[in-house]
Write an enzyme that holds these catalytic residues in place. Sequence first.
Site, short mmCIF file in Angstrom:
data_model
loop_
_atom_site.label_atom_id
_atom_site.label_comp_id
_atom_site.label_asym_id
_atom_site.label_seq_id
_atom_site.Cartn_x
_atom_site.Cartn_y
_atom_site.Cartn_z
N LYS A 75 -4.05 25.77 8.04
CA LYS A 75 -3.72 26.75 9.08
C LYS A 75 -4.99 27.47 9.53
O LYS A 75 -6.08 27.16 9.08
CB LYS A 75 -2.65 27.72 8.56
CG LYS A 75 -1.39 27.00 8.02
CD LYS A 75 -0.57 26.33 9.12
CE LYS A 75 0.48 25.36 8.62
NZ LYS A 75 1.60 25.90 7.90
C1 PLP Z 1 2.88 25.58 7.12
C2 PLP Z 1 4.22 25.88 7.66
C3 PLP Z 1 5.20 26.58 6.93
C4 PLP Z 1 5.07 26.90 5.48
O1 PLP Z 1 3.93 27.51 5.10
P1 PLP Z 1 3.37 27.37 3.61
O2 PLP Z 1 2.35 28.44 3.56
O3 PLP Z 1 2.82 25.99 3.47
O4 PLP Z 1 4.51 27.62 2.70
C5 PLP Z 1 6.38 26.92 7.58
N1 PLP Z 1 6.62 26.57 8.84
C6 PLP Z 1 5.72 25.88 9.57
C7 PLP Z 1 6.06 25.52 10.98
C8 PLP Z 1 4.51 25.49 8.99
O5 PLP Z 1 3.65 24.76 9.70
#
Ligand code: PLP
Length: 387
Positions: free
Chosen positions: A186
């Site tokens: 991210k």
């Molecule tokens: C990455 C992601 C999540 C979950 O995040 P984590 O930190 O990996 O638990 C939820 N929704 C979307 C759309 C994501 O891309």
Amino acid sequence: MTWKSGFIPYGRQTIDEEDVAAVAAALRSDYLTTGPSVAEFEDAFAAFVGAGEAAAVSSGTAALHSAMFAIGVGSGDEVIVPAMTFAASANCVVYQGATPVFADVNADTLLVDPEDVERKITPRTKGIIGVDYAGQPCDWDALRTIAGRHGLVLIDDACHAVGAEYKGRRLGTQAHITCFSFHPVKHITTGEGGMVVTNDPEQAKKIRCFRNHGISTDHHQRELQGTWYYEMTDLGYNYRITDFQCVLGLSQLKKLPNFLMHRRRLATRYPALLANIPEVEPLAILPDRASAWHLYVVRLAREFAGNGRSRIFAALRAAEVGANVHYLPVYLHPFYRRRFGGHEGLCPMAEEAYKRIISLPIFPGLSDAAQEKVVEVLAESLHRMTE
Ligand SMILES: *Cc1c(COP(=O)(O)O)cnc(C)c1O
């Protein structure tokens, strides 16, 4: 361990010596967890997105689960979720004993289709989760109108979209609650981590309680009150984030505008680089929003759907280009087929798109030369297949 030399992942973190020094200092401090850096990160993040309150948690998934708890989703409820998203967007509904109902997406952007959202509303519907797919904000005005008309709660899964803008405003206040992720792919990372953002202090309080077992006070508050006594008022979880993660988050947050600039630059270069490949088409970008460009998704021409896409994917991987596919429509995962009757035909646009999309690498550390290599390899593999 590092990447095999030459391998280009689809996304990765950018960590510098300043980040490393900040974490090292935090490890030498008095607090490894539930210390002062948590609130500091929360305040800085709330200020960045322009929201009143932020609560830091252990992952984006924990953020979504906390949001479902805070709005009171429970057994018998339905929550509408876009079909084209990561499974966690729907899993958070299941954690609370409720049922995710999947809405289709618009073919050109793969953002949730507000008309299909409205069609999926039943007397059991409690809320709507919007997902800012690939980093582009979905149609928040339309979703707010629908939520208002039917008395529903609106949640923004903005895990793709920290720093993205909808009609000139950063995401964080479009829905009742907005959730972010700090996973390494991210925009900014804390290793694992997440943030729940809201303008409602009561919701923020519920979430801080939920992330700490459902206990209504934390150890600092008890110290201040000079008491050992605490009560568990709800069933919560241990969704706390550590201080050294929050210190990393603070350090990363300072660089976020720069990270976003790099992503946007790569995203504007791609269409020009891809212009001579008629079989490849980027997703549509809408004029009234600024994407945060978590993913760079392209759609292959219809004749490459399914098998063709698999062969192109394999060719990219063979040339050390870490392409990816985001996503299999959530309801087609075996768990959702088994437990919630997911089946082909439920969301035709998402299913058709799934067969033809590929995510090309995009992250701040991707060099121009590496980006050009990605496009060359893609062009060559298509050329070989059409010969
Ligand atoms: C990455 C992601 C999540 C979950 O995040 P984590 O930190 O990996 O638990 C939820 N929704 C979307 C759309 C994501 O891309």
